[in-house]
Design a protein around this motif. Structure first.
Motif, PDB file in Angstrom:
ATOM      1  N   TRP A 137      39.521  35.161  36.106  1.00 45.60           N
ATOM      2  CA  TRP A 137      38.620  36.264  35.768  1.00 45.60           C
ATOM      3  C   TRP A 137      37.261  35.732  35.317  1.00 45.60           C
ATOM      4  CZ3 TRP A 137      38.153  41.151  36.799  1.00 45.60           C
ATOM      5  CH2 TRP A 137      39.279  41.863  37.229  1.00 45.60           C
ATOM      6  N   THR A 146      35.770  33.094  36.432  1.00 47.19           N
ATOM      7  CA  THR A 146      35.075  32.718  37.669  1.00 47.19           C
ATOM      8  C   THR A 146      34.545  33.948  38.387  1.00 47.19           C
ATOM      9  OG1 THR A 146      36.511  30.791  37.871  1.00 47.19           O
ATOM     10  CG2 THR A 146      35.318  31.474  39.841  1.00 47.19           C
ATOM     11  N   GLN A 147      35.361  34.985  38.471  1.00 44.51           N
ATOM     12  CA  GLN A 147      34.919  36.216  39.134  1.00 44.51           C
ATOM     13  C   GLN A 147      33.726  36.839  38.409  1.00 44.51           C
ATOM     14  OE1 GLN A 147      35.826  37.635  42.014  1.00 44.51           O
ATOM     15  NE2 GLN A 147      37.120  35.847  42.358  1.00 44.51           N
TER      16      GLN A 147
END
Length: 182
Positions: free
Chosen positions: A128, A130-131
């Protein structure tokens, strides 16, 4: 008024007795030389000069400073005069996080603090985090739309914190236990 020793007249009501008492009081005041009016007794000698009567003007049909103001406008003006706008904007970002980023992102990432226009966000997993880094510009645009420009200029997105194996003053240097989970 009828005293204790005076006989009460037959057929007289409370209204008649009050009227008679008022007439007696007025007669006693006239005999003492005081002026008696219909309302309150006239005031005694004034100690200061009388003030001129203030002329009250009428307001027009348009908005005026004397008209009732909406609560939001009054609170906004007060915050502006006292220099609270920056703190209110920060509170808006923290309080409206679910509405700003959406329910799905808010379920997996939470804002922790806002310092020097940098919003620190903690994600529940590294995936999450990274997103969120990939859509960071979109999140900043949404924050600017809700809270205003230059409230948040950048995001610092971190993943979950791993447990610390460093306990106490004395510890062994090195990477710590790595192969104990499996």
């Amino acid at each position: 008024m009828v005293g204790e020793g005076e006989p009460r007249e037959q057929g007289s009501s409370g209204y008649d007795m009050a009227r008679k008492a008022l007439e007696d009081a007025r007669a006693a005041a006239r005999a003492a030389g005081k002026s008696v009016g219909q309302g309150r007794a006239s005031p005694s000698k004034r100690t200061s000069a009388p003030r001129p009567a203030a002329r009250r003007g009428w307001t027009g049909a348009g908005p005026d400073v004397h008209d009732p103001q909406p609560m939001g406008r009054v609170a906004g003006n007060l915050a502006g005069r006292r220099g609270w706008n920056s703190k209110i904007s920060e509170g808006t970002v923290m309080g409206a996080w679910d509405r700003i980023v959406g329910a799905e992102i808010a379920a997996h990432a939470q804002p922790k603090m806002l310092r020097d226009k940098v919003l620190h966000v903690t994600a529940e997993s590294t995936a999450w985090a990274t997103q969120l880094r990939l859509i960071q510009s979109q999140i900043l645009a949404k924050i600017a739309a809700v809270a205003g420009n230059n409230v948040v200029t950048s995001l610092r997105i971190t993943g979950p914190q791993s447990p610390s194996w460093r306990k106490g003053e004395r510890h062994v240097k090195g990477r710590g236990p790595r192969d104990t989970y499996g």
